[in-house]
Design an enzyme around this catalytic site. Structure first.
Site, short mmCIF file in Angstrom:
data_model
loop_
_atom_site.label_atom_id
_atom_site.label_comp_id
_atom_site.label_asym_id
_atom_site.label_seq_id
_atom_site.Cartn_x
_atom_site.Cartn_y
_atom_site.Cartn_z
N GLU A 1 0.84 -1.20 0.00
CA GLU A 1 0.00 0.00 0.00
C GLU A 1 0.87 1.25 0.00
OE1 GLU A 1 -1.47 1.83 3.63
OE2 GLU A 1 -1.49 -0.17 4.52
N VAL B 1 -5.79 0.21 2.70
CA VAL B 1 -5.91 -1.25 2.61
C VAL B 1 -6.99 -1.65 1.63
CG1 VAL B 1 -6.62 -3.31 3.90
CG2 VAL B 1 -4.96 -1.73 4.89
N SER C 1 -14.67 0.01 9.76
CA SER C 1 -13.80 0.27 8.61
C SER C 1 -14.34 -0.38 7.35
CB SER C 1 -12.39 -0.26 8.90
OG SER C 1 -11.60 -0.20 7.74
N ALA C 2 -14.15 0.32 6.24
CA ALA C 2 -14.52 -0.23 4.93
C ALA C 2 -13.63 -1.41 4.55
CB ALA C 2 -14.42 0.85 3.86
N LYS D 1 -5.56 -2.38 14.21
CA LYS D 1 -5.04 -1.34 15.10
C LYS D 1 -5.64 -1.49 16.51
CE LYS D 1 -4.28 1.83 11.28
NZ LYS D 1 -4.68 0.91 10.19
#
Length: 315
Positions: A37, A118, A152-153, A171
Site C-alpha cells: 500500500e 488497505v 472500517s470499509a 489497530k
C-alpha cells in the site's frame, strides 16, 4: 501454484490499471509478486523518512525473490508497481490524497492522484491478478460501535476480495474482539503466524485467540491452494503476523496512553473518520515516537513474510 490463476477479465478499458513493466513481466511468467500500500508512504511517515522506508520495503521484497508492486493512483490512472520517480512523487507531494476503495471511481474520473489504503490496495491488486498483499494493520470495528455504527470499509471489501493479506492484526485503538467476530461473520479466514493469539498491531498479542495457527510460508501457501481448489465465494485470507516482542510498544505504556487518548477523544467530541488519525497521532506524540517505531517494525516483518509466502505460493 499461481498466485491468482485467472487474470481478471475486467482489467481492460480506459480505467484498467497500469502495471509496471517489472510487475507485468512477473505476472506473465507466474513469478511471485507482493502488493504494497502507499498510504503509509504519503500519510503515515514524516518526510524524507517515508521515501527511505518505501525503498527499503521494496528492496525487502526483492531480496526474498519476489517483485514489489506498490499501488497508487496518479493523474487518474491506477498503478500497480511504481517507478522510482512515481514513488518519489507519492512520498514528496503533499497534495496526494488518501484513497479508500470508495474513492477510486471519483479519483479516476477527476484525474486525481492519491495513495491507496488497505481497501483500495487490496481491490486494485486482486483486480490486476496479484495474490499476496502486505500492510501494517487492518481497519476494523470501532469502540462503542453500538452507538456510532463505525466500522472500517476494509472489512466488507476483504469479504469479497480473494487476496492473502499479511498484517499485524488490527489497530489496537479498535474493538479487537468485535472485529474478529465481524471477520468470522463475513467469512474472512484468519491464520495466526507462529502464534495462537491475534496480534495487537503495536503489541505482539491482543489476548484474543485465533482458531488456526501456521508456522511456515509453505503452510500458508497450502491453505491458499486448498481455498482455491474448494472454490466458493471470494474472501480474503488474513495472515496475522505479530511484531516481535522485543520490538513491540511497551504494553503498560500502550494501555496507559491509549486510555488517555480515548478520554481526550470523548472530551473533544471527536467522532467518525476523525477518530483514528486523532488516536494514532496522540499515541505517537505521547509515546515519544515509540508507537511509530513499533508500527514500522510490524510493517517490515509483514513485508518480509509476504514475500516468502508469495515465493512459496508460486512454486
Amino acid at each position: 501454484m499461481p498466485q491468482n490463476p485467472a487474470l481478471p477479465s475486467q482489467e481492460t478499458g480506459h480505467h484498467a490499471s497500469v502495471l509496471s513493466e517489472e510487475v507485468r513481466e512477473a505476472l506473465g511468467e507466474r513469478r511471485p509478486v507482493v502488493a504494497l500500500e502507499s498510504t503509509i508512504i504519503a500519510h503515515g511517515l514524516p518526510r524524507p523518512r517515508n521515501l527511505q522506508v518505501a525503498q527499503e520495503l521494496e528492496e525487502t521484497v526483492r531480496k526474498a525473490g519476489a517483485v514489489p508492486a506498490t499501488v497508487a493512483v496518479l493523474d487518474g490512472r491506477a498503478h500497480v508497481g511504481l517507478s522510482t520517480g512515481q514513488l518519489e512523487r507519492i512520498a514528496g507531494d503533499p497534495a496526494v490524497r488518501k484513497l479508500g476503495h470508495r474513492d477510486l471511481a471519483p479519483a479516476l474520473a477527476q484525474k486525481a492522484s492519491g495513495a491507496t489504503t488497505v481497501s483500495a490496495t487490496a481491490f486494485l491488486a486482486a483486480r490486476a491478478g496479484l495474490g499476496v498483499f502486505a500492510t501494517g494493520g487492518l481497519g476494523g470495528v470501532h469502540r462503542e460501535w453500538a452507538l456510532t455504527q463505525d466500522e472500517s470499509a476494509d472489512l466488507r471489501l476483504l469479504a469479497r476480495t480473494g487476496i492473502t493479506v499479511v498484517c499485524a492484526g488490527v489497530k489496537s485503538i479498535l474493538d479487537v474482539p468485535a472485529t474478529l467476530q465481524r471477520l468470522e461473520t463475513l467469512g474472512v479466514g484468519v491464520l495466526g503466524y507462529g502464534t495462537e493469539y491475534f496480534p495487537g498491531f503495536y503489541l505482539s498479542s491482543s489476548g484474543e485467540p485465533v482458531d488456526w495457527t501456521v508456522r511456515t510460508p509453505q503452510e500458508v501457501a497450502d491453505v491458499m491452494r486448498a481455498r482455491e481448489e474448494l472454490g466458493g465465494p471470494p474472501a480474503a485470507l488474513i495472515v496475522a503476523n505479530p511484531v516481535p516482542e522485543e520490538e513491540q510498544l511497551d504494553p503498560a505504556v500502550h494501555d496507559r496512553v491509549l486510555a488517555g487518548a480515548l478520554e481526550a477523544c470523548r472530551e473533544r467530541g471527536i467522532t467518525g473518520q476523525a477518530v483514528t488519525p486523532f488516536l494514532l497521532e496522540y499515541l505517537m506524540r505521547e509515546t515519544g515516537g515509540a508507537s511509530l517505531e513499533a508500527n514500522l517494525a510490524a510493517v517490515r516483518g509483514n513485508v518480509a513474510l509476504a514475500a516468502r509466502i508469495a515465493v512459496a505460493a508460486a512454486r
